[in-house]
Write a protein that holds these residues in place. Sequence first.
Motif, short mmCIF file in Angstrom:
data_model
loop_
_atom_site.label_atom_id
_atom_site.label_comp_id
_atom_site.label_asym_id
_atom_site.label_seq_id
_atom_site.Cartn_x
_atom_site.Cartn_y
_atom_site.Cartn_z
N THR A 262 2.37 21.52 -90.21
CA THR A 262 3.02 21.01 -88.99
C THR A 262 3.10 22.07 -87.91
N VAL A 263 4.01 23.01 -88.05
CA VAL A 263 4.30 23.91 -86.93
C VAL A 263 3.55 25.23 -86.98
N LEU A 264 3.25 25.75 -88.17
CA LEU A 264 2.62 27.07 -88.23
C LEU A 264 1.15 27.02 -87.86
N ALA A 265 0.45 25.99 -88.35
CA ALA A 265 -0.98 25.89 -88.06
C ALA A 265 -1.28 24.99 -86.87
N ASN A 266 -0.27 24.22 -86.46
CA ASN A 266 -0.51 23.26 -85.37
C ASN A 266 0.73 23.19 -84.49
N THR A 267 0.84 24.10 -83.54
CA THR A 267 2.03 24.14 -82.70
C THR A 267 2.04 23.04 -81.64
N LYS A 268 0.98 22.26 -81.53
CA LYS A 268 0.91 21.19 -80.53
C LYS A 268 1.19 19.82 -81.13
N ILE A 269 1.70 19.79 -82.35
CA ILE A 269 1.96 18.51 -82.99
C ILE A 269 3.02 17.74 -82.21
N SER A 270 2.81 16.44 -82.06
CA SER A 270 3.75 15.61 -81.30
C SER A 270 5.01 15.36 -82.13
N PRO A 271 6.14 15.10 -81.47
CA PRO A 271 7.38 14.80 -82.21
C PRO A 271 7.23 13.60 -83.14
N GLN A 272 6.49 12.57 -82.69
CA GLN A 272 6.28 11.39 -83.53
C GLN A 272 5.52 11.75 -84.81
N LYS A 273 4.45 12.53 -84.64
CA LYS A 273 3.65 12.93 -85.79
C LYS A 273 4.44 13.84 -86.72
N LEU A 274 5.25 14.72 -86.14
CA LEU A 274 6.08 15.61 -86.94
C LEU A 274 7.06 14.82 -87.80
N GLN A 275 7.73 13.86 -87.20
CA GLN A 275 8.68 13.04 -87.95
C GLN A 275 7.97 12.25 -89.05
N GLN A 276 6.80 11.75 -88.74
CA GLN A 276 6.04 10.98 -89.73
C GLN A 276 5.64 11.86 -90.92
N GLN A 277 5.15 13.06 -90.65
CA GLN A 277 4.74 13.94 -91.73
C GLN A 277 5.92 14.40 -92.58
N LEU A 317 11.26 21.46 -85.92
CA LEU A 317 11.02 21.06 -87.31
C LEU A 317 12.33 20.98 -88.08
N ILE A 318 13.16 22.02 -87.95
CA ILE A 318 14.42 22.05 -88.70
C ILE A 318 15.32 20.90 -88.28
N GLN A 319 15.40 20.64 -86.97
CA GLN A 319 16.24 19.54 -86.49
C GLN A 319 15.73 18.19 -86.98
N THR A 320 14.41 17.99 -86.92
CA THR A 320 13.83 16.72 -87.35
C THR A 320 14.01 16.51 -88.85
N PHE A 321 13.81 17.57 -89.61
CA PHE A 321 14.01 17.47 -91.07
C PHE A 321 15.45 17.12 -91.39
N THR A 322 16.40 17.81 -90.74
CA THR A 322 17.81 17.54 -91.01
C THR A 322 18.18 16.10 -90.65
N GLU A 541 9.98 12.17 -74.26
CA GLU A 541 9.28 10.88 -74.41
C GLU A 541 9.57 10.27 -75.78
N HIS A 542 9.60 11.10 -76.80
CA HIS A 542 9.89 10.62 -78.16
C HIS A 542 11.31 10.07 -78.24
N GLN A 543 12.27 10.73 -77.60
CA GLN A 543 13.65 10.26 -77.62
C GLN A 543 13.78 8.90 -76.94
N LEU A 544 13.06 8.71 -75.84
CA LEU A 544 13.12 7.43 -75.14
C LEU A 544 12.53 6.32 -75.99
N LYS A 545 11.42 6.61 -76.65
CA LYS A 545 10.80 5.60 -77.51
C LYS A 545 11.70 5.27 -78.70
N ALA A 546 12.33 6.29 -79.26
CA ALA A 546 13.21 6.08 -80.41
C ALA A 546 14.41 5.22 -80.04
N ALA A 547 14.87 5.38 -78.79
CA ALA A 547 16.02 4.59 -78.33
C ALA A 547 15.63 3.18 -77.90
#
Length: 579
Positions: A262-277, A317-322, A541-547
């Motif tokens: 997620t974050v170490l090898a791919n710092t451009k990952i989208s919030p949606q993709k991060l949450q999914q992974q 990452l830490i916030q999304t995981f929590t 953008e992710h927060q707006l979609k989530a809401a």
Amino acid sequence: MSQSVVQIQLTEMQFWLDKVEGWSPADIADVHKDTCFYLSSLSDFLQRLLQHITGVASTTETMKNMPSLGQIVGRLCWNPVVTANDETRALIIQCLWALYTEHPGNTLERTANQWVQRVLCQLATEDDTNSSRLLLKGLGLSPTQYHQEFLKKVVKQLQENSGKTCHLLGDVNQSCSCDRTVAISEACIPLVTCAEVAPLIGALLQRTLTCPQSTITDSFLGALSSAYSSGRLALEDHAVVVLWYHSLPSLEEAVLSLLESTVLANTKISPQKLQQQITQSLLPKACAQYCSMFLVVNDIFRSILKKREDLPCIRTLIQTFTSCFYKELTVLHPQTRLPLKAFFPLSPQSLLLPLLTPPTEVPGEARRRHLYWLSGSLRRLTEEEEEAGCSGRIFEAWFLVVQCSHWVQAALQLLLSTQLLDVDPLLWLLTFYHHPTKRGHCRDVQLVHFKEAWDHLHHLFFTVPALAHPLLPVERLHSLLVLISPCTQRPSAAPLLIVDLVVNCAVFSQQSLNVSTEIVRTVAARSGLVREAMHVLDSLEHQLKAASCQSNDNSKVVVRIKELHNTLQDIPSGTRPSH
């Protein structure tokens, strides 16, 4: 009487040794016929042999009484006619693992264990002898099909034994069917990469949660972890969770793999993709079920945050995981759910629930009061600890804020959306998030600079009328650019914090889109934080979609986000235009 019984068995053992030696090669017609003729007698012999093995105190004593036992059972394993019969095959398998010693006490027993594992492993692979191939061809089977079917029968037999009802009834000194788990698991080690064995592995892992006498060895766990991490073993979700529960290295590898992908090898990952992974990793669900696993994962995050606190993607990452973990925790039955303090033993307990509570559950004026209370509580804690010369509790409080940084975004939005008379608590909270300690952070100085930046941005975005001119004169940004530029006389203001504030102002203010775009472009390029600015836009953008907001105002916000994103894409990351 005892000597007579042994003598009879030795005589019978010699008879069957002669027979099995004569049944090779198995594809000869007369041999095939003779084998089939004796199958019923062989089943009777194997049944009595199994009773004898299980009745003797040890494998050492068994082999001493019947030295030809290994030759007979071993040769029977390679006879396709014998193993094609359900009854004889099941008895052979039971004899094999009855010879397995859970705690070998000598060389003979260790050798016997290795032999049992090797035989089971070989039975799962193709036998390429000419005689076997000719016989199986006559039966309409390929060697692969035959050995796969044999392996399935092996697994079924072992699974039936591992799945027998536990009769322990709470007495840890009482023997039960689960005490064979070690023997069965050890026998499976060479077979862990075979797909047919996965159901048995799942049953063995699950069994360890229901009976204290049901244990599995480190070697078995190591083989499972290696096979699973390399993609050579597919397990059901519940089996993966139990594997992590028993194997700390396997759990740590899963967390590090998540970080790497997620974050170490791919710092451009989208919030949606991060949450999914994160969700698909099963780690949040596993941590909600087992507190000990969450503590391990949290320690890994804590360690990484200390080393790379400058990376916004690590905090995200830490916030999304929590957030994913807390969602899984809340759906558990209250009677099976541990209290929050068990999962966060080092966090300030008074702040735990207020921070973990999502801002969406605290609407309107209550949210403002909630944020002011959070800021005041954190400020008192840090001042008390700094006065006492301690930093441990400050870090843990900050770590909790990072885990629950949705409240940081809520503070930003409250700052931008209302005309507040007292903005100091919000500014302090935002500064604390980016500069948690005085040592190396100069938080007090940064707070002064941040207030200057806010005053300037508030005037530019919210006080003056919307500017119609497509370009903003750079002089209007001079004081802001000075704040984020390095200076020998004073440290630069927090670039990440100011970029975050600038992007939010550009998205939510009524200033013209052209002017807003020019401000964001100039500040992001000057600070060298183009990628970080785009990360802020992606998060919004992710927060707006989530809401699931569908109002016209939010539609306009989405348009502004896309336009700002397009503008930033044209700027090389790290560029710093000259004055």
